[in-house]
Design a protein around this motif. Structure first.
Motif, PDB file in Angstrom:
ATOM      1  N   ILE A   1     -17.285  27.349  15.637  1.00 56.71           N
ATOM      2  CA  ILE A   1     -16.303  26.279  15.481  1.00 56.71           C
ATOM      3  C   ILE A   1     -14.896  26.832  15.397  1.00 56.71           C
ATOM      4  O   ILE A   1     -14.001  26.236  14.824  1.00 56.71           O
ATOM      5  N   HIS A   2     -14.705  28.021  15.958  1.00 53.95           N
ATOM      6  CA  HIS A   2     -13.395  28.646  15.878  1.00 53.95           C
ATOM      7  C   HIS A   2     -12.361  27.817  16.640  1.00 53.95           C
ATOM      8  O   HIS A   2     -12.586  27.443  17.785  1.00 53.95           O
ATOM      9  N   PRO A   3     -11.213  27.543  16.021  1.00 52.57           N
ATOM     10  CA  PRO A   3     -10.212  26.703  16.692  1.00 52.57           C
ATOM     11  C   PRO A   3      -9.688  27.300  17.988  1.00 52.57           C
ATOM     12  O   PRO A   3      -9.268  26.573  18.877  1.00 52.57           O
TER      13      PRO A   3
ATOM     14  N   LYS B   1      -7.607  19.654  28.375  1.00 55.20           N
ATOM     15  CA  LYS B   1      -7.638  18.243  27.977  1.00 55.20           C
ATOM     16  C   LYS B   1      -9.108  17.873  27.843  1.00 55.20           C
ATOM     17  O   LYS B   1      -9.812  17.733  28.839  1.00 55.20           O
ATOM     18  N   ALA B   2      -9.515  17.690  26.582  1.00 53.65           N
ATOM     19  CA  ALA B   2     -10.936  17.491  26.306  1.00 53.65           C
ATOM     20  C   ALA B   2     -11.551  16.409  27.175  1.00 53.65           C
ATOM     21  O   ALA B   2     -11.120  15.269  27.162  1.00 53.65           O
TER      22      ALA B   2
ATOM     23  N   ARG C   1     -17.571  21.671  26.251  1.00 51.68           N
ATOM     24  CA  ARG C   1     -17.199  21.588  24.850  1.00 51.68           C
ATOM     25  C   ARG C   1     -16.000  22.467  24.565  1.00 51.68           C
ATOM     26  O   ARG C   1     -15.065  22.068  23.868  1.00 51.68           O
TER      27      ARG C   1
ATOM     28  N   SER D   1     -10.790  26.506  22.194  1.00 53.27           N
ATOM     29  CA  SER D   1     -10.250  25.648  23.239  1.00 53.27           C
ATOM     30  C   SER D   1      -8.732  25.513  23.154  1.00 53.27           C
ATOM     31  O   SER D   1      -8.116  24.913  24.027  1.00 53.27           O
ATOM     32  N   VAL D   2      -8.153  26.052  22.110  1.00 50.62           N
ATOM     33  CA  VAL D   2      -6.698  25.963  21.971  1.00 50.62           C
ATOM     34  C   VAL D   2      -6.118  27.363  21.968  1.00 50.62           C
ATOM     35  O   VAL D   2      -6.612  28.231  21.254  1.00 50.62           O
TER      36      VAL D   2
END
Lengths: 298, 530, 324
Positions: B184-186, B204-205, B47, B189-190
């Motif tokens: 849910i912190h942005p 890349k999800a 995730r 993954s970024v």
């Protein structure tokens, strides 16, 4: 083979031939068609194995018979075993039932819906037609496989949910065909004659027009069976089939990860599906040819 | 005489110089080669990369490269310095002092301080699914930028293992402390800013994660690898082929016996089952003790007696797994051999069922049961479920194997107690407090998967576990756990089948494949290529 | 100007259709058993009831369904497709990321199938009982009857494993940088097997269709006239007959777009092609409703657009055809 270089008496010969009823004629033509016969043979074989096979074999397709991925033509398993050690031949024999059952019933469902809606649209025309056409368009735009996947996953996969899902998304082709046929027929002399003597709409639809419109619909229904079988196989392959039923698609899907160690577990069930759908398609083609003899003269 | 002098003055120095390359290569032979890209194959999509709010191996494999933790562990369960140079558990066990190393920086250059450690630990406590891990933690004091003191309400020896890379990633407070819910912190993954040996360059999800060496990593000279690419492919046969062709160099957590056999016979590949002691993965058969007839312990014992664990390990798992007999995995320091076992005995099983009042009817059937299993691990789960069905048939119990379409469907069944018995796979996660207690405490009977879904209640066991959780002396703890293991195997809310046979497969060119107790979920800063 | 008015009315109809699809799927997804929050809870390793309740309120899942639908429709119209439950990334970004791959696959397959299929069909119409014609018959039956995923797997076994000419899966090599001519070649190399698999079905269909249409047309009066006038066979075939023979194929092409998407799901799964189809499939399994709804919306949109384009082409090819 163009008409231009045919001698005149060809047409004469045709008139002199014995005149049968249309259905008898169609059957005769069908029986003369080698590929149609081939289709009957293939399908007949598959049905025989699917119905009688389990009764004769009396084995459990889920049972672990030998070491996983035993090669075919070995003494433990003629067609080899799959990744869990289940006998491929047994799964072939038992897997037909779910696939054929779902295929047949889903096809019946989709054809029934299609004929009903198409007949009403074609016959009544006007407002009714417009509404039904919008509905048909809607279902045609809906991504069929995706929608079926959603339905099946959310309502948990079982033979019932799969059959319903397939039937509900596949009827649009039959509907359009039926509508076109009904639109052709509704203004013909003999139909108008029926109406003038006071026949009800229902009687006209089901007992007057439909029997005449049947030939292309029969072909469509046959092809619908093939399509439904492929649909079910696809869903099972993706892991969304009824997991408690052995089916060919399920075999291919669960053995997908082992194709490099055991191609037989994937190749044979796929061949079974292929043979079945091929048989159905050949029959459909044969029916098409025999019910539309005009095309045969080419 | 002149000859000797010539030799001394000319030949020997020459010989010494000539020999230079030989001993220099001896001295430097151990220094690993820098460079190379390690491609790791995984079948599970992850995730995001923040292990503070997410458990599971998929997140932890890249997560432990991106984030460092206070401590790391060797292959003998000994804690090693990582972000913390020194650490000390107080005598009363209610505080852990961490002395952080100086000069460590995050990927954006900002220094790693005790503030970040305090923030991370409290964030883990608030968000991580493993509530027992940081449960007793009350606050983290930061007397100076390089000292953090974790204060706990009760003695909590598990805090040491809770400092592991997979369980305690140190997050940058200046990024994550902005008030946004961490789950849910942005930045999960970024543009991830981490503290570990590798930086994130691409996420890349569902497809891949690319990591690159962080050149200001606090352990100078490391990591040796230039890049790590985690290649996600749900089809394990593709990964296998990739490994054989050299496109992929490492696959951690491989369990399938067909694949393992194939790997074992490949001369370019290395296979090891070391590195999974920390995770402690168990495959077991859970009973819903709140439902009849599973509520009767004799019925459960009868079922246990129809199962031949040796057959399962040898025939169903290709010999790659080992039978498990207790709630604590064999490789743990707390495991004891003195537990109740149930060797295969169909006759005795039938007798027990008769005695329990479940006589066979006219058709030979005593009663019906359903068995579920965790989807996606057919060899470990489905296979065993089918085997159990076949075996129980022999004692007159008809079993229906219920397959769930996917994980959410199965999880729902477990959570709502819609099951008679189910195969399951659960991890110990190092210290029993983290991964073992949750299954047996009567206070943890909750409508969520991987809690006490068996509805098992035994106040004595609650007592034992709660006491053992607060003892600092490992020997004393072990004594309590020993009694606990004996009781649980006697009362059988769960029948343990085997240890999940995780293996790491790697190309022989890869040196120092991680085989500490945490194995693939620990930093790869010492991994290099030949 | 009739065309313009026609276009606009069709546009509205199309929009209405797409919205209807969205509403239906929204209702389905939210009315069925299986709570997305439970799935997220399971995916993150377990979650307390308080956290679950918090998530439910954050995602608006505790509001009544019609309200949720209203909110969602408003968002969709403004271009916001929400955030994935699983990845917490914007759905529109994820879709945009995957569209090129699917587009590449689908366009290549269908285009190749159309060109090759129509050519084969037309050629075989010249000699309806010749070898080519019979082979096409056989090929088309094989193409139709063989399950797509089975063909794909067989192709992988033959051409990627036994004779390893092609890569087994994916769109690019693992370590590729994604840039330059090398990358283009790499993608093309990876594209061959998937597009062959997806295209085979359509190849079969189009060749049959065009052959039948061609035969139909060739028997018509005006063709006999052309022949009688002494025009060469080539002119007869290509100038007069072809144009009319292509019509049914074009119709089928447009109408079938939905099927192509379905085929793409299966092919992308078999070949691990990073496209929309696989995203949709994985979203279903993960109960990632926002992503799923987003993909459904997008694919319905594409089908509607394709239908309109087909209609337009139809009218262009044969201006005699009026709207029904």
């Amino acid at each position: 083979m163009l008409q231009t270089d045919r001698p005149q008496n060809q047409n004469l010969m045709k008139i002199e031939a014995p005149v049968d009823g249309p259905w008898r004629e169609a059957t005769r033509l069908f029986m003369r068609n080698p590929s149609a016969i081939a289709g009957l043979v293939l399908l007949g074989f598959v049905l025989l194995v699917a119905i009688a096979g389990p009764w004769v074999m009396g084995a459990d397709p889920f049972e672990i018979r030998a070491a996983p991925l035993t090669a075919p033509f070995s003494e433990e398993a003629i067609l080899g075993t799959d990744y869990l050690g289940r006998d491929v031949l047994t799964t072939l024999v038992y897997g037909g039932r779910a696939t054929l059952l779902v295929g047949a019933i889903a096809a019946i469902l989709s054809v029934s819906i299609g004929i009903t809606l198409g007949a009403m649209a074609g016959y009544y025309g006007g407002r009714v037609d417009a509404v039904l056409m919008r509905i048909t368009e809607f279902f045609q735009v809906l991504p069929a496989l995706l929608f079926a996947m959603v339905v099946v996953t959310l309502f948990s996969p079982s033979l019932v949910t799969i059959t319903l899902a397939i039937g509900v998304v596949s009827w649009t082709g039959t509907a359009r065909l039926t509508r076109a046929e009904f639109m052709k027929y509704r203004n013909l002399e003999f139909v108008r004659a029926e109406r003038s003597i006071g026949a009800s709409h229902a009687r006209i639809i089901w007992q007057v027009i439909l029997p005449n419109a049947l030939p292309p619909l029969i072909v469509s229904a046959t092809l619908a069976i093939g399509a439904a079988i492929l649909f079910e196989a696809g869903l099972s392959f993706l892991g969304l089939g009824d997991p408690n039923q052995m089916s060919w698609g399920l075999m291919i899907g669960s053995n997908r990860q082992y194709i490099f160690s055991g191609w037989w577990a994937v190749a044979f069930p796929g061949a079974a599906i292929f043979v079945t759908v091929l048989g159905v398609s050949l029959i459909g083609d044969g029916l098409n040819d025999s019910l539309n003899p005009k095309l045969r003269e080419r | 005489m002149a000859i000797f002098r010539t030799i001394l003055r000319k030949v020997i120095p020459f010989a010494l110089v000539a020999a230079l390359p030989i001993y220099s290569s001896l001295v430097f032979a151990q220094a690993p080669k820098r460079g190379g890209t390690l491609v790791v194959g995984s079948t599970q999509a992850l995730r995001h990369l923040n292990g503070a709010v997410q458990s599971g191996l998929a997140t932890a494999v890249p997560g432990t490269q991106i984030f460092a933790s206070p401590l790391r562990f060797d292959d003998k369960w000994n804690a090693q310095p990582y972000l913390a140079e020194k650490w000390a558990l107080a005598a009363d066990g209610k505080s852990l002092t961490l002395n952080l190393r100086k000069g460590a920086v995050f990927h954006d250059g900002k220094p790693i301080t005790s503030e970040d450690v305090a923030f991370s630990i409290m964030a883990i406590k608030a968000n991580h699914p493993f509530t027992t891990m940081m449960g007793p933690v009350e606050k983290v004091e930061t007397p100076d930028p390089h000292t953090a003191i974790i204060r706990m309400s009760v003695p909590h020896p598990a805090i040491i293992l809770a400092m592991s890379p997979a369980l305690c990633p140190i997050l940058p407070k200046h990024i994550y402390g902005d008030g946004t819910d961490l789950k849910i912190h942005p930045r999960n993954s970024v543009d991830v800013v981490g503290s570990g040996p590798f930086r994130l360059t691409e996420f890349k999800a569902g497809q891949r994660v690319v990591l690159e060496r962080f050149d200001k990593y606090f352990l100078a000279g490391k990591p040796y690898l230039d890049k790590i690419i985690i290649n996600i492919n749900p089809d394990s046969s593709n990964l296998m082929l990739g490994l054989e062709r050299g496109e992929i160099q490492m696959i951690p957590y491989a369990t399938n016996s067909t694949e393992l056999k194939r790997f074992a016979s490949n001369p370019t590949l290395n296979l090891t089952n070391k590195g999974f002691e920390g995770i402690g993965a168990l495959n077991w058969l859970a009973f819903n003790t709140a439902k009849k007839p599973m509520s009767d312990v004799n019925v459960r014992k009868a079922i246990a007696m129809t199962i031949d664990k040796n057959f399962i390990s040898k025939a169903l798992h290709g010999g790659f797994s080992q039978p498990a007999d207790g709630p604590i995995v064999a490789s743990s320091p707390f495991a004891v051999p003195d537990v109740i076992r149930y060797p295969l005995d169909l006759k005795k099983s039938a007798e027990l069922l008769d005695a329990a009042g479940y006589k066979a009817g006219a058709n030979g059937e005593r009663f019906k049961l359903t068995i579920d299993y965790l989807p996606g691990q057919d060899e470990q789960q489905k296979n065993v479920a089918e085997y159990v069905r076949a075996q129980l048939k022999k004692v007159g119990v008809t079993v229906e194997v219920r397959a769930s379409a996917d994980f959410p469907a199965w999880a729902k069944r477990m959570a709502t107690r819609d099951f008679d018995m189910s195969m399951d796979a659960v991890f110990n996660w190092g210290d029993p407090i983290i991964g073992v207690h949750r299954t047996y405490l009567s206070t943890n009977i909750r409508p969520i998967v991987w809690t006490n879904t068996q509805s098992y209640t035994n106040p004595k066991v609650d007592d034992l576990l709660n006491t053992a959780g607060g003892l600092l002396d490992p020997t004393k703890r072990k004594a309590y756990y020993a009694t606990f293991q004996k009781i649980v195997t006697d009362e059988l809310p769960i029948h343990f089948i085997n240890g999940t046979p995780y293996h790491t497969v790697s190309n022989k060119k890869v040196l120092n494949v991680p085989t500490t107790i945490w194995g693939p979920v620990s930093p790869y800063d010492e991994v290099s290529f030949k | 100007m009739g065309t313009l008015r026609y276009l606009i009315s069709r546009l509205f109809q199309g929009a209405a259709l797409v919205l209807a699809v969205v509403v239906l799927n929204f209702a389905l997804v939210h009315a069925a058993p299986g709570d997305p929050v439970e799935t997220i809870a399971g995916a993150s390793g377990g979650m307390s009831e308080e956290l679950q309740a918090e998530l439910r309120s954050r995602y608006g899942l505790d509001k009544p369904l019609p309200v949720q639908l209203g909110i969602y429709l408003r968002q969709v119209v403004s271009g916001d497709l929400g955030y994935s439950y699983f990845f917490n990334l914007p759905v529109s970004d994820m879709i945009a990321d995957r569209v090129p791959a699917t587009l590449l696959l689908v366009v290549t397959s269908v285009l190749a199938a159309f060109l090759i299929g129509t050519t084969l069909g037309v050629l075989s119409a010249r000699r309806p009982n010749g070898l080519l014609s019979q082979s096409i018959n056989v090929l088309s039956l094989v193409g139709f009857a063989a399950p797509v995923f089975w063909m794909g797997l067989l192709l992988i076994i033959f051409l990627a494993s036994w004779v390893p000419i092609f890569p087994v899966s994916g769109m690019r090599g693992i370590e590729s940088t994604g840039k330059g001519w090398g990358d283009v070649l790499d993608v093309v190399h990876h594209l061959v097997l998937p597009s062959l698999t997806l295209g085979l079905v359509y190849l079969a269909q189009y060749s049959r269709l065009s052959r039948a249409a061609m035969l139909d047309v060739l028997g018509a009066d005006y063709i006999r006239t052309a022949r009688a006038k002494g025009l060469s066979e080539g002119v007869v075939l290509y100038k007069h007959a072809l144009r009319n023979a292509v019509l049914p194929v074009v119709t089928v092409l447009g109408l079938q777009f939905g099927n192509v998407m379905a085929g793409a799901i299966v092919v992308e799964t078999v070949f691990n092609w990073p496209g929309l189809g696989r995203l949709a499939f994985e979203s279903v399994l993960r109960r990632d409703y926002p992503t799923l709804l987003g993909v459904l919306f997008f694919s319905s949109l594409v089908v509607v657009v394709m239908n309109q384009v087909t209609d337009l082409c139809y009218r262009l090819i044969d201006p005699r055809i009026k709207t029904s």
